[in-house]
Every structure is written in structure tokens, then in C-alpha cells.
Scaffold this motif. Sequence first.
Motif, mmCIF file in Angstrom:
data_model
loop_
_atom_site.group_PDB
_atom_site.id
_atom_site.type_symbol
_atom_site.label_atom_id
_atom_site.label_comp_id
_atom_site.label_asym_id
_atom_site.label_seq_id
_atom_site.Cartn_x
_atom_site.Cartn_y
_atom_site.Cartn_z
ATOM 1 N N ASN A 55 -63.124 -112.472 -1.445
ATOM 2 C CA ASN A 55 -64.892 -112.477 -1.461
ATOM 3 C C ASN A 55 -66.012 -111.737 -2.061
ATOM 4 O O ASN A 55 -66.110 -111.123 -1.249
ATOM 5 C CB ASN A 55 -65.633 -112.868 -0.022
ATOM 6 N N VAL A 56 -66.950 -111.390 -3.206
ATOM 7 C CA VAL A 56 -67.283 -110.731 -3.471
ATOM 8 C C VAL A 56 -69.061 -110.867 -3.431
ATOM 9 O O VAL A 56 -69.575 -112.102 -4.441
ATOM 10 C CB VAL A 56 -67.307 -109.579 -4.480
ATOM 11 N N VAL A 57 -69.719 -110.625 -3.764
ATOM 12 C CA VAL A 57 -71.665 -110.304 -3.867
ATOM 13 C C VAL A 57 -71.799 -109.711 -4.990
ATOM 14 O O VAL A 57 -71.288 -108.479 -5.259
ATOM 15 C CB VAL A 57 -72.022 -109.791 -2.594
ATOM 16 N N LEU A 58 -72.478 -110.101 -5.682
ATOM 17 C CA LEU A 58 -72.792 -110.021 -7.992
ATOM 18 C C LEU A 58 -74.609 -109.551 -7.242
ATOM 19 O O LEU A 58 -75.498 -110.942 -7.317
ATOM 20 C CB LEU A 58 -72.136 -110.189 -8.359
ATOM 21 N N ALA A 59 -74.913 -108.543 -7.438
ATOM 22 C CA ALA A 59 -76.533 -108.237 -7.427
ATOM 23 C C ALA A 59 -77.212 -108.716 -8.409
ATOM 24 O O ALA A 59 -76.837 -107.932 -9.835
ATOM 25 C CB ALA A 59 -76.922 -106.642 -7.094
ATOM 26 N N HIS A 63 -70.415 -114.806 -4.873
ATOM 27 C CA HIS A 63 -71.626 -114.814 -4.589
ATOM 28 C C HIS A 63 -73.027 -113.535 -5.052
ATOM 29 O O HIS A 63 -73.514 -113.036 -4.689
ATOM 30 C CB HIS A 63 -71.572 -114.861 -3.082
ATOM 31 N N PRO A 64 -73.559 -114.775 -6.279
ATOM 32 C CA PRO A 64 -74.638 -114.290 -7.167
ATOM 33 C C PRO A 64 -75.769 -113.824 -6.084
ATOM 34 O O PRO A 64 -75.794 -114.146 -4.731
ATOM 35 C CB PRO A 64 -75.087 -115.033 -8.328
ATOM 36 N N GLY A 77 -80.785 -104.857 0.573
ATOM 37 C CA GLY A 77 -81.047 -105.759 0.253
ATOM 38 C C GLY A 77 -79.010 -106.373 0.275
ATOM 39 O O GLY A 77 -78.494 -106.884 0.804
ATOM 40 N N VAL A 78 -78.986 -106.074 -0.504
ATOM 41 C CA VAL A 78 -77.294 -106.554 -0.957
ATOM 42 C C VAL A 78 -76.592 -105.858 0.351
ATOM 43 O O VAL A 78 -75.411 -106.627 0.335
ATOM 44 C CB VAL A 78 -76.740 -105.559 -2.153
ATOM 45 N N ILE A 79 -76.303 -104.768 0.278
ATOM 46 C CA ILE A 79 -75.152 -104.816 1.415
ATOM 47 C C ILE A 79 -75.330 -105.166 3.091
ATOM 48 O O ILE A 79 -74.510 -106.050 3.801
ATOM 49 C CB ILE A 79 -75.800 -102.630 2.234
ATOM 50 N N GLU A 133 -73.303 -110.249 5.651
ATOM 51 C CA GLU A 133 -74.203 -111.506 6.538
ATOM 52 C C GLU A 133 -72.705 -112.033 5.762
ATOM 53 O O GLU A 133 -72.174 -113.155 6.408
ATOM 54 C CB GLU A 133 -75.175 -111.639 6.316
ATOM 55 N N THR A 134 -72.256 -112.250 4.722
ATOM 56 C CA THR A 134 -71.677 -113.200 3.765
ATOM 57 C C THR A 134 -70.018 -112.865 4.037
ATOM 58 O O THR A 134 -68.664 -112.820 3.548
ATOM 59 C CB THR A 134 -71.590 -113.054 2.301
ATOM 60 N N ASN A 135 -69.650 -111.126 4.963
ATOM 61 C CA ASN A 135 -68.190 -110.830 5.333
ATOM 62 C C ASN A 135 -67.777 -110.226 3.335
ATOM 63 O O ASN A 135 -66.550 -110.460 3.284
ATOM 64 C CB ASN A 135 -67.422 -111.388 6.019
ATOM 65 N N ALA A 136 -67.913 -109.087 2.761
ATOM 66 C CA ALA A 136 -67.950 -109.898 1.258
ATOM 67 C C ALA A 136 -66.486 -108.862 1.689
ATOM 68 O O ALA A 136 -66.520 -107.322 2.033
ATOM 69 C CB ALA A 136 -68.808 -109.054 0.737
ATOM 70 N N ASP A 137 -65.763 -108.555 0.538
ATOM 71 C CA ASP A 137 -64.317 -107.544 0.192
ATOM 72 C C ASP A 137 -65.200 -106.496 -1.147
ATOM 73 O O ASP A 137 -64.908 -105.124 -0.609
ATOM 74 C CB ASP A 137 -63.214 -107.973 -0.449
#
Length: 272
Positions: free
Chosen positions: A150-154, A180-181, A224-226, A231-235
Amino acid sequence: MKNIIIPVDFSQQSEFALQTGAILAKKHDATLHVLHMLELSDALISISSNESKNEMFFMLSLAKKRFETFLEKDYLDGVDVIPVIKKHKVYKEVDAVTKELNADLIIMGSQGITLQDGIFAGSNAEKMVRNSSTPVLIVKTEPKDFDLNNVVLATDMSLESVNAYKKASQLLSKLGSKVHPVYVNRPNNGFLSSKEFKRKAEEFKMAGGSNKVDFIAGYTIEDGVIQYAEETNADALVVLTNARKGLNHLIKGSISENLANHSRRPVLTFKL
């Protein structure tokens, strides 16, 4: 994924990177190329005296002995590990090896507050994060339950970033990651109204980018990214970096470097 590069200085942070590499290598049947740089000066290398040669041989023998101990880890059982010792500067050597091997990933350890420690002294890590055409994964803690599910992509949703977004998506797909962009809306620079955001998101999608980008407010992109990652519990956090240089870099800084410095989570960077 075939080849993973791990620069090490035998520190605890290097071992965190090595452990992370072992986990990924086992999952994807990859080879770990573990690099140690002696960082000898050009002057010492160019001197042909017996004294300088003896000094280089001594440093090389010492590095080989430390390598043997460093790589005697249970978690490396079943992993194809190739130790490599180079003589010159970190960024120059790692960049050359990644191109030679057509490496898929570089993994580097960091203490967390600054990247300027150990083999990453000065601008080596910054150069790696900012300029490497190979994705760079920065880790700062022991990867006990490491995964990239589960990753967040800025993203700034710029048309210039589409190719890097595609490159990141392809690698993350191989790693089995759900991406998750997210776009960070700031109060001043880069502020978008809801209408403007929808228009820009549609243009990004039509150019080959994501068909769904989330929207979050933050005083800075890093904040914002952090926040979104929590919130999304990103890895992990994924950043597309544009290799700012010179005065422009000094004034604006680097989002990828700031995130690598301050995020608890691993940070994966892709050059635009």
C-alpha cells in the motif's frame, strides 16, 4: 525484478537496507549487488609508489574481511548476493554499476534526520535521490514486516511527470503495490480550486497518468503527503523528483530529499 543495488558502509542503517533487499530479493527472485566504496582519493590512486600501493592493498583486504562478517546473516540464506568493492566516490560508482547491470532498484539506509552520515556524507545521497535514473528506496528502520502493498504516490499532475508516473506504476505493479496517487493543495504556491483540480486531473489522465488522484490540503507538499500516508496507513511514500540543480535547488529545496529526511516510512524516488 532482477538486480538490486545496495551501497553499504557496514553501519546499522546499511544493514536495514540489506535486510530490506533480502526481503524483496526472496519475493522477486532478484540478485543483490552489495557495494562498498573505499572512497580513495584520486591522488592516492594515481601515485605509483610502493607505499601507496601497500596502503590500498591494506584497505582492500580490510574491506573484504569486513564484508565476510557483514554478509554472514541468516536472512540472506537462499539469496543470490554479489559483494562488490569500488575505489572511488559513492554516487559515481553506484551510478556506473546500476547502468552496467541495468538495475531495477537502489536501496540506501538513512538515520532519518539527515542523509549526511556514513557513506552518504556530503551530497552523495542527495545526488543519488535527485539524479539517479534508477529508482532509489530510502529506509531508516529495521524492516521487520516490510512490504510495499500500500503506497502513496505524490504527484503534481503535470504533463511532464507522466512518463515518470508510468515508470513508477510499472515497477510498483511488479512489486504488487496498490498505488494511491495524491495531489497536495497548498494555500499559496500551487493552490487549485476544486474546478481547476478536476480539469487538471482530467488532463493528467488523458495524457496517460492516473485516472484517479486524491486531493488533500497541506501547508507544504511534505506535510500533506505524510498526513495522507498516515490516513491511508501507507507502507511507503513514492515521489517523482525533477533533479533540481544550482540556485533553483537552493531556493526551492527538494521534496524527495525532505521526505526522505523526515518521513518515518520508506521513501521511493523516481527521476522525471
